[in-house]
Design an enzyme around this catalytic site. Structure first.
Site, mmCIF file in Angstrom:
data_model
loop_
_atom_site.group_PDB
_atom_site.id
_atom_site.type_symbol
_atom_site.label_atom_id
_atom_site.label_comp_id
_atom_site.label_asym_id
_atom_site.label_seq_id
_atom_site.Cartn_x
_atom_site.Cartn_y
_atom_site.Cartn_z
ATOM 1 N N GLN A 160 -8.241 14.676 3.634
ATOM 2 C CA GLN A 160 -7.577 13.812 2.658
ATOM 3 C C GLN A 160 -8.405 13.645 1.390
ATOM 4 O O GLN A 160 -9.595 13.338 1.447
ATOM 5 C CB GLN A 160 -7.326 12.423 3.248
ATOM 6 C CG GLN A 160 -6.689 11.477 2.233
ATOM 7 C CD GLN A 160 -6.067 10.260 2.898
ATOM 8 O OE1 GLN A 160 -6.747 9.297 3.210
ATOM 9 N NE2 GLN A 160 -4.767 10.312 3.120
ATOM 10 N N PHE A 217 0.851 -1.183 0.000
ATOM 11 C CA PHE A 217 0.000 0.000 0.000
ATOM 12 C C PHE A 217 0.884 1.229 0.000
ATOM 13 O O PHE A 217 2.051 1.169 0.399
ATOM 14 C CB PHE A 217 -0.900 0.013 1.245
ATOM 15 C CG PHE A 217 -2.368 -0.065 0.915
ATOM 16 C CD1 PHE A 217 -2.946 -1.259 0.521
ATOM 17 C CD2 PHE A 217 -3.179 1.063 0.987
ATOM 18 C CE1 PHE A 217 -4.288 -1.332 0.217
ATOM 19 C CE2 PHE A 217 -4.527 0.998 0.693
ATOM 20 C CZ PHE A 217 -5.082 -0.195 0.301
ATOM 21 N N LEU A 246 -14.920 5.111 -4.342
ATOM 22 C CA LEU A 246 -13.553 4.680 -4.110
ATOM 23 C C LEU A 246 -13.102 3.553 -5.047
ATOM 24 O O LEU A 246 -13.788 2.554 -5.204
ATOM 25 C CB LEU A 246 -13.441 4.203 -2.660
ATOM 26 C CG LEU A 246 -12.078 3.727 -2.189
ATOM 27 C CD1 LEU A 246 -11.080 4.869 -2.196
ATOM 28 C CD2 LEU A 246 -12.197 3.138 -0.786
ATOM 29 N N HIS A 284 -8.520 11.240 -1.730
ATOM 30 C CA HIS A 284 -8.006 9.957 -2.216
ATOM 31 C C HIS A 284 -7.713 10.103 -3.701
ATOM 32 O O HIS A 284 -8.528 10.674 -4.436
ATOM 33 C CB HIS A 284 -9.051 8.865 -1.974
ATOM 34 C CG HIS A 284 -8.525 7.481 -2.153
ATOM 35 N ND1 HIS A 284 -8.184 6.969 -3.380
ATOM 36 C CD2 HIS A 284 -8.260 6.498 -1.257
ATOM 37 C CE1 HIS A 284 -7.744 5.725 -3.224
ATOM 38 N NE2 HIS A 284 -7.774 5.421 -1.953
ATOM 39 N N ARG A 336 -0.917 9.336 -0.299
ATOM 40 C CA ARG A 336 -2.096 9.858 -1.004
ATOM 41 C C ARG A 336 -2.025 11.351 -1.292
ATOM 42 O O ARG A 336 -2.452 11.795 -2.355
ATOM 43 C CB ARG A 336 -3.347 9.557 -0.172
ATOM 44 C CG ARG A 336 -3.674 8.101 -0.185
ATOM 45 C CD ARG A 336 -4.843 7.772 0.693
ATOM 46 N NE ARG A 336 -5.157 6.357 0.559
ATOM 47 C CZ ARG A 336 -6.028 5.723 1.328
ATOM 48 N NH1 ARG A 336 -6.670 6.360 2.287
ATOM 49 N NH2 ARG A 336 -6.266 4.441 1.134
ATOM 50 N N GLU A 382 -6.775 1.821 -3.112
ATOM 51 C CA GLU A 382 -5.336 1.893 -3.336
ATOM 52 C C GLU A 382 -4.754 0.499 -3.583
ATOM 53 O O GLU A 382 -3.651 0.360 -4.117
ATOM 54 C CB GLU A 382 -4.708 2.514 -2.089
ATOM 55 C CG GLU A 382 -3.314 3.019 -2.271
ATOM 56 C CD GLU A 382 -2.911 3.898 -1.086
ATOM 57 O OE1 GLU A 382 -3.704 4.772 -0.686
ATOM 58 O OE2 GLU A 382 -1.815 3.701 -0.569
ATOM 59 N N HIS A 410 -12.080 12.162 0.906
ATOM 60 C CA HIS A 410 -12.107 10.793 1.426
ATOM 61 C C HIS A 410 -12.100 10.700 2.935
ATOM 62 O O HIS A 410 -12.792 9.863 3.508
ATOM 63 C CB HIS A 410 -10.890 10.057 0.856
ATOM 64 C CG HIS A 410 -10.828 8.603 1.182
ATOM 65 N ND1 HIS A 410 -11.845 7.730 0.863
ATOM 66 C CD2 HIS A 410 -9.876 7.843 1.783
ATOM 67 C CE1 HIS A 410 -11.509 6.503 1.250
ATOM 68 N NE2 HIS A 410 -10.331 6.556 1.836
ATOM 69 N N ARG A 470 -3.008 10.843 6.189
ATOM 70 C CA ARG A 470 -3.124 9.459 6.640
ATOM 71 C C ARG A 470 -2.625 8.496 5.574
ATOM 72 O O ARG A 470 -2.891 8.693 4.391
ATOM 73 C CB ARG A 470 -4.590 9.153 6.953
ATOM 74 C CG ARG A 470 -4.847 7.707 7.289
ATOM 75 C CD ARG A 470 -6.269 7.468 7.739
ATOM 76 N NE ARG A 470 -7.254 7.525 6.673
ATOM 77 C CZ ARG A 470 -7.415 6.581 5.735
ATOM 78 N NH1 ARG A 470 -6.611 5.535 5.680
ATOM 79 N NH2 ARG A 470 -8.357 6.714 4.820
#
Lengths: 594, 237
Positions: free
Chosen positions: A254, A133, A266, A256, A300, A269, A366, A408
């Site tokens: 955030q 990730f 979404l 995404h 991100r 990731e 996100h 994050r």
């Protein structure tokens, strides 16, 4: 202070208090944080969970890619590496004491999920499978991407959420599904319960509790393009503000990198973790210009800025506001076994078969790094710094402990929600063992909640809630999105004040009490105005670029002036700011490149 | 772009005398618009009193299951133009008590679910500092079972449920089999206990409606068949 008598406020302005419930613990929110806390407390205490949607409809279930833990099932990994990655990912704004707790306890929390029955994907040896990730690396950032995200195909959130619900059923947790929290009852620094609306039947209910936990989630719905559910309207944040509490680091939102074009839904990731590419309109893997080492697996904030820059500079596909996430080279077998939900979503929403075609994507709002300030045991802090509110706890996205700082890392949110939900549970158990009686309920406990319902149900204005909300979403996206500057933020602050004036003149079509979403949406919009103001004002004050907060007019990180957390309160019409230092233990801030 | 008429079931519990009736709304629909998008636009632009459940918009939360042109679907993942119909009829899922407009009571769904002890039952304590092992082959047996989103579309489509409101329903039996099929579970007798009953497994007459209705392409009928086999095995074994 007198003991509460529901009769004393019966029928105030025609909205009666239906009943008063008494539980040891009342949890608001049935996502990973709330349910994990319910599991932890329900063995010993009487626990009630209120949720605005049926528990398994909570938005934790939409999380896809995984939950981070240095299990080292697939290859060498250490909690120290996870700690460094999380701190660097946070752009050094995360509190390192809280991060250390999180990464050390992560393996325990993930294995407990397995023991509860979570259907994790498995390695050939039968252990929990792990994948790559963004931002998760080997050797303190010097090695390549590490296999750290524990997953159940690309439905990890769904698997975790349903597992917790099942354990709650087994533990006989009392659910109040479709109950909507209206106000907190906090007096003299003691939380005494809360007031909620029964969505299905109508009616105001008072919940008298020794301990209250908020696991109320995020607020992506204030943005036009978002991955968040329609229920994610940030009510919990505004309820805390209205109870006189501060919010922390609200300017950090955030985006995404990969939302489905236009719908914002979404695309995990995990798509890039499994090897997917990002391709611009000219067919280039453009990440090599922004993060030559980590490429698509950079964090991100960086990937979203890169995509937005490509789009802004005309290198979107056909000059449009999207680029491609290309999975074709992974092959059908890998896509269908590891990323089946991505395949399904791309097909159902864009009619794109990602085995054969690239997926049009754009950045999507996100996650909220900021929230209700808590200590490492999830106790909400009255002053944002050190003074807990007796009996009030918060965990998950609505809280700011702060493990994510300014940005994050993917898979750290399911970890944070579960792990701090569990810690909050343990802290509540300790608190309840020492708290034998319920605190007194003031006679006017339900007053503000009743007034709010009454205000909306009797609204006689001309403005449409839907139209005002759309304007708010469009303006926030345009003027407080990925790239920010003082001019746009100042303009936005003025526009929000005008919109809020219009909100005071709303109309309503449904005046009934039973299952009235017209009522709920009007109340939710009021919440949005309360906390959005803090996002904008906080973003304007923070004259630097750090993590997800990117100021075009202040492009550099400024540790001398801004290595600190923002605290903000509402005082009448005014916003009051304060700041607190970041807890730094093992890793000193340094330049952040990928 | 196409002009579509939405015929939507209205029902206000405060107006029993009027009962259920159909109301029409007209919208211009573009490619990519879902039935949920259409409902949202009606609610936000034309009639705020229209009532339906919704949340994730991406087919994973299960809130917006409803009957669209006679078929149970998730409104959020149903493309309007793919219905190839200038009139789209939207009704609450049948079989459940209607709360308001398109909203049904979830009580029968939860009641059915609880009868099968829908959680992992183990007797052997797990290893203290690591996970239980499960081979990828054993884990693969849960595919097609664990993905259920509890939307209720299957049970609503089942004629056995229409006739017998005490029937636990295909959703509950799919959940039961998700645990019976799990190599880690040691409580298959307990999951099955309540199902050896005229309101349980034997009420299923293999009509396959549930398979057709499932928006996640799961197969409750197969799960029920496997549970029947398991029950027979336990009885004669």
């Amino acid at each position: 202070m007198t003991n509460f008598d529901p009769e004393s406020i019966h029928d105030v302005k025609g909205v009666p208090v239906h009943s008063v419930h008494r539980h040891d613990v009342v949890i608001v929110g049935a996502g990973l944080a709330g349910l994990r806390a319910a599991v932890e407390t329900s063995a010993e205490f009487d626990v009630a969970v209120l949720s605005k949607v049926f528990p398994t409809r909570s938005h934790s279930g939409a999380a896809q890619g995984g939950i981070a833990a240095a299990l080292a099932n697939e290859e060498e990994d250490h909690w120290e590496w996870h700690m460094f990655d999380t701190i660097k990912g946070s752009d050094y704004l995360g509190d390192q004491d809280a991060i250390e707790i999180m990464v050390k306890e992560a393996p325990v929390v993930v294995r407990e999920f397995e023991h509860m029955g979570c259907p994790f994907s498995r390695t050939p040896e039968g252990r929990i499978a792990q994948r790559r990730f963004g931002g998760h690396t080997k050797d303190f950032g010097t090695g390549g991407p590490v296999l750290r995200a524990c997953y159940a195909a690309d439905r990890t959130g769904h698997a975790l959420l349903h597992t917790l619900y099942e354990v709650c059923v087994q533990n006989r947790v009392r659910f109040y599904p479709e109950f909507y929290a209206l106000s907190l009852i906090i007096r003299d620094g003691v939380c005494r319960g809360l007031v909620a609306w029964d969505v299905i039947n109508g009616g105001v209910h008072v919940f008298h509790a020794k301990a209250v936990l908020f696991g109320t989630g995020g607020y992506g719905q204030v943005y036009k393009i978002t991955s968040n559910a329609l229920a994610n309207t940030g009510d919990g944040l505004s309820l805390a503000l209205r109870a006189g509490l501060p919010l922390e680091d609200m300017e950090f939102v955030q985006f995404h990198p990969t939302g489905l074009y236009q719908a914002g839904i979404l695309v995990s990731e995990a798509a890039r973790g499994e090897g997917g590419y990002l391709i611009n309109g000219k067919g280039e893997r453009f990440m090599e210009r922004y993060a030559p080492e980590k490429m698509e697996l950079a964090p991100r904030d960086l990937v979203s800025r890169s995509i937005q820059t490509e789009i802004n500079e005309g290198r979107g596909v056909d000059g449009q506001a999207y680029i491609y996430c290309d999975l074709r080279h992974l092959g059908e077998e890998k896509i269908m076994s590891q990323l089946p939900q991505i395949h399904e979503l791309a097909w159902k929403f864009l009619h794109v078969d990602c085995v054969k075609e690239p997926i049009p994507i754009q950045p999507t709002a996100h996650y909220s790094m900021g929230g209700i300030p808590t200590d490492i045991d999830c106790r909400v802090l009255l002053d944002g710094k050190s003074k807990p509110v007796a009996g009030f706890f918060a965990a998950g996205e609505c809280a700011c402990v702060s493990v994510h700082g300014a940005n994050r890392l993917g898979t750290n949110s399911q970890l944070e929600a579960s792990l701090f939900g569990r810690r909050a549970g343990k802290a509540m158990v300790r608190f309840l063992r020492e708290t034998r009686t319920w605190p007194d309920l003031p006679a006017d406990s339900a007053g503000s909640a009743i007034a709010e319902v009454e205000r909306v149900l009797s609204a006689k204005g001309t403005e449409s809630v839907g139209a005002i909300r759309n304007e708010l979403k469009e303006k926030l996206s345009a003027e407080c999105g990925i790239f920010r500057d003082a001019g746009k933020l100042e303009k936005l602050a003025g526009e929000l004040r005008e919109l809020e004036k219009r909100y005071r003149n709303i109309k309503i079509d449904d005046r009934s009490e039973k299952f009235n979403y017209d009522l709920l949406e009007a109340i939710e919009l009021g919440h949005m105005f309360d906390f959005v103001e803090l996002i904008v004002a906080g973003a304007l004050r923070r004259q630097e670029s750090r993590g997800a907060h990117s100021r075009v007019d202040f492009p550099e990180r400024d540790d001398e002036k801004w290595l600190k957390h923002t605290l903000a309160w509402k005082s009448g019409e005014k916003i009051v700011f304060d700041y607190k230092p970041v807890t730094i233990t093992r890793f000193q801030p340094k330049a952040r490149t990928y | 772009m196409a002009t579509i008429t939405f015929r939507i079931n209205r029902y206000n519990p405060d107006d029993e005398r009027r009962g259920h009736y159909m109301q029409e709304y007209t919208l211009e629909i573009s490619k990519g618009n879902t039935v949920l998008d259409a409902l949202n636009r009606i609610k936000w632009e034309q009639d705020g009193s229209l009532t339906y459940r919704r949340s994730c918009r991406s087919g994973i939360c299960g809130s917006c299951a409803m009957t669209v042109n006679g078929v149970n679907r998730l409104a959020c993942e149903t493309q309007v133009l793919a219905l190839k119909s200038s009139v789209v009829t939207v009704e609450p899922m049948r079989g459940y008590p209607v709360v308001k407009d398109l909203v049904v009571s979830l009580d029968p769904l939860v009641r059915g679910l609880l009868t099968v002890k829908p959680y992992l039952i183990t007797k052997t304590p797990p290893p203290s500092d690591q996970e239980r092992l499960q081979s990828p082959e054993d884990r693969a047996k849960l595919d097609g079972l664990y993905e259920c989103i509890l939307c209720g579309a299957c049970t609503s489509s089942c004629p056995s449920f229409w006739a017998d409101k005490a029937y636990v329903g295909p959703h509950a039996m799919l959940k039961a089999y998700r645990f019976v099929a799990d190599s880690r579970d040691e409580g298959s007798r307990e999951h099955l206990e309540a199902l050896d009953d005229k309101h349980g497994l034997w009420r299923c007459h293999t009509i396959f409606n549930c398979v057709e209705a499932c928006p996640k392409d799961l197969n409750p009928t197969r799960a029920i068949g496997e549970l029947k086999k398991e029950l027979v095995r336990q009885r004669i074994g």
